[in-house]
Design an enzyme around this catalytic site. Sequence first.
Site, PDB file in Angstrom:
ATOM      1  N   ASP A  11      31.865  48.712  39.119  1.00 60.02           N
ATOM      2  CA  ASP A  11      31.975  47.097  39.285  1.00 60.02           C
ATOM      3  C   ASP A  11      33.027  47.067  40.732  1.00 60.02           C
ATOM      4  O   ASP A  11      33.670  48.037  40.950  1.00 60.02           O
ATOM      5  CB  ASP A  11      33.147  46.657  38.203  1.00 60.02           C
ATOM      6  CG  ASP A  11      33.111  45.114  38.022  1.00 60.02           C
ATOM      7  OD1 ASP A  11      32.321  44.483  38.585  1.00 60.02           O
ATOM      8  OD2 ASP A  11      34.046  44.480  37.316  1.00 60.02           O
ATOM      9  N   GLY A  12      32.755  45.714  41.096  1.00 58.90           N
ATOM     10  CA  GLY A  12      33.445  45.447  42.431  1.00 58.90           C
ATOM     11  C   GLY A  12      34.464  44.372  42.187  1.00 58.90           C
ATOM     12  O   GLY A  12      34.084  43.406  41.622  1.00 58.90           O
ATOM     13  N   GLU A  51      30.830  45.954  45.018  1.00 59.28           N
ATOM     14  CA  GLU A  51      29.673  46.156  43.904  1.00 59.28           C
ATOM     15  C   GLU A  51      28.636  47.485  44.218  1.00 59.28           C
ATOM     16  O   GLU A  51      28.456  48.463  43.576  1.00 59.28           O
ATOM     17  CB  GLU A  51      28.957  45.087  43.654  1.00 59.28           C
ATOM     18  CG  GLU A  51      29.732  43.929  43.039  1.00 59.28           C
ATOM     19  CD  GLU A  51      30.043  44.200  41.364  1.00 59.28           C
ATOM     20  OE1 GLU A  51      29.636  45.247  40.786  1.00 59.28           O
ATOM     21  OE2 GLU A  51      30.402  43.180  40.921  1.00 59.28           O
ATOM     22  N   ASP A  74      27.216  44.820  36.541  1.00 62.27           N
ATOM     23  CA  ASP A  74      27.193  43.680  36.230  1.00 62.27           C
ATOM     24  C   ASP A  74      26.874  42.811  37.495  1.00 62.27           C
ATOM     25  O   ASP A  74      26.966  41.532  37.424  1.00 62.27           O
ATOM     26  CB  ASP A  74      28.572  43.008  35.563  1.00 62.27           C
ATOM     27  CG  ASP A  74      29.657  43.077  36.678  1.00 62.27           C
ATOM     28  OD1 ASP A  74      29.717  43.398  37.807  1.00 62.27           O
ATOM     29  OD2 ASP A  74      31.135  42.825  36.416  1.00 62.27           O
ATOM     30  N   HIS A 124      32.522  40.768  31.921  1.00 61.33           N
ATOM     31  CA  HIS A 124      33.538  40.235  31.291  1.00 61.33           C
ATOM     32  C   HIS A 124      33.301  39.947  29.835  1.00 61.33           C
ATOM     33  O   HIS A 124      33.408  38.682  29.380  1.00 61.33           O
ATOM     34  CB  HIS A 124      33.997  38.864  31.972  1.00 61.33           C
ATOM     35  CG  HIS A 124      34.576  39.455  33.285  1.00 61.33           C
ATOM     36  ND1 HIS A 124      35.726  40.074  33.367  1.00 61.33           N
ATOM     37  CD2 HIS A 124      34.022  38.956  34.348  1.00 61.33           C
ATOM     38  CE1 HIS A 124      35.669  40.475  34.881  1.00 61.33           C
ATOM     39  NE2 HIS A 124      34.781  39.758  35.382  1.00 61.33           N
ATOM     40  N   ASP A 134      36.144  47.154  35.863  1.00 58.47           N
ATOM     41  CA  ASP A 134      36.998  45.862  36.433  1.00 58.47           C
ATOM     42  C   ASP A 134      38.246  46.072  36.670  1.00 58.47           C
ATOM     43  O   ASP A 134      38.787  45.772  37.889  1.00 58.47           O
ATOM     44  CB  ASP A 134      36.610  44.558  35.613  1.00 58.47           C
ATOM     45  CG  ASP A 134      36.971  43.496  36.188  1.00 58.47           C
ATOM     46  OD1 ASP A 134      36.751  42.844  36.949  1.00 58.47           O
ATOM     47  OD2 ASP A 134      38.153  42.925  35.281  1.00 58.47           O
TER      48      ASP A 134
END
Length: 154
Positions: A11-12, A51, A74, A124, A134
């Site tokens: 995740d970024g 990301e 994501d 999320h 995250d």
Amino acid sequence: MTNPVVHIYTDGAARGNPGPGGYGIVMEWVGKPYRKEFSKGFKHTTNNRMELLAVVDALKKLKKQDVSILVFTDSKYVADSVKKGWVFGWEKKGFKDRKNADLWKEFLVEYRKHKVDFRWIRGHNNHIQNERCDALAVAASKEKRLHIDEGFVE
């Protein structure tokens, strides 16, 4: 004997986009009790760069070649660019007028060392590893000593 399988979750994050950013990585060796976490923060970057850099840096951490990788992200930007083949078209055109060309070039070098597949997951959405990535990315973006994203161009 089958190739080793590694699940990579990435995740970024960027606060301001562009602004301070970071990435988080969780790597799990399927069938073994191996799990590692990584993160890194940058002074000025974008969410898409973080990301993508998360995936690039995760692939670089693999010591063995010819590993089967499943990347969970994501980021539609990253997943679709690879799964729909866009990045290979950009490569053929020399990444002309493409954002993040530096990272896409690095990605392709690492990608070709392994058998890599992507799975997009909704962010999320209570996915344990994605939530952890995250948290790592956001925390990295808030560190006191942030790195310079050398390839970032506004």
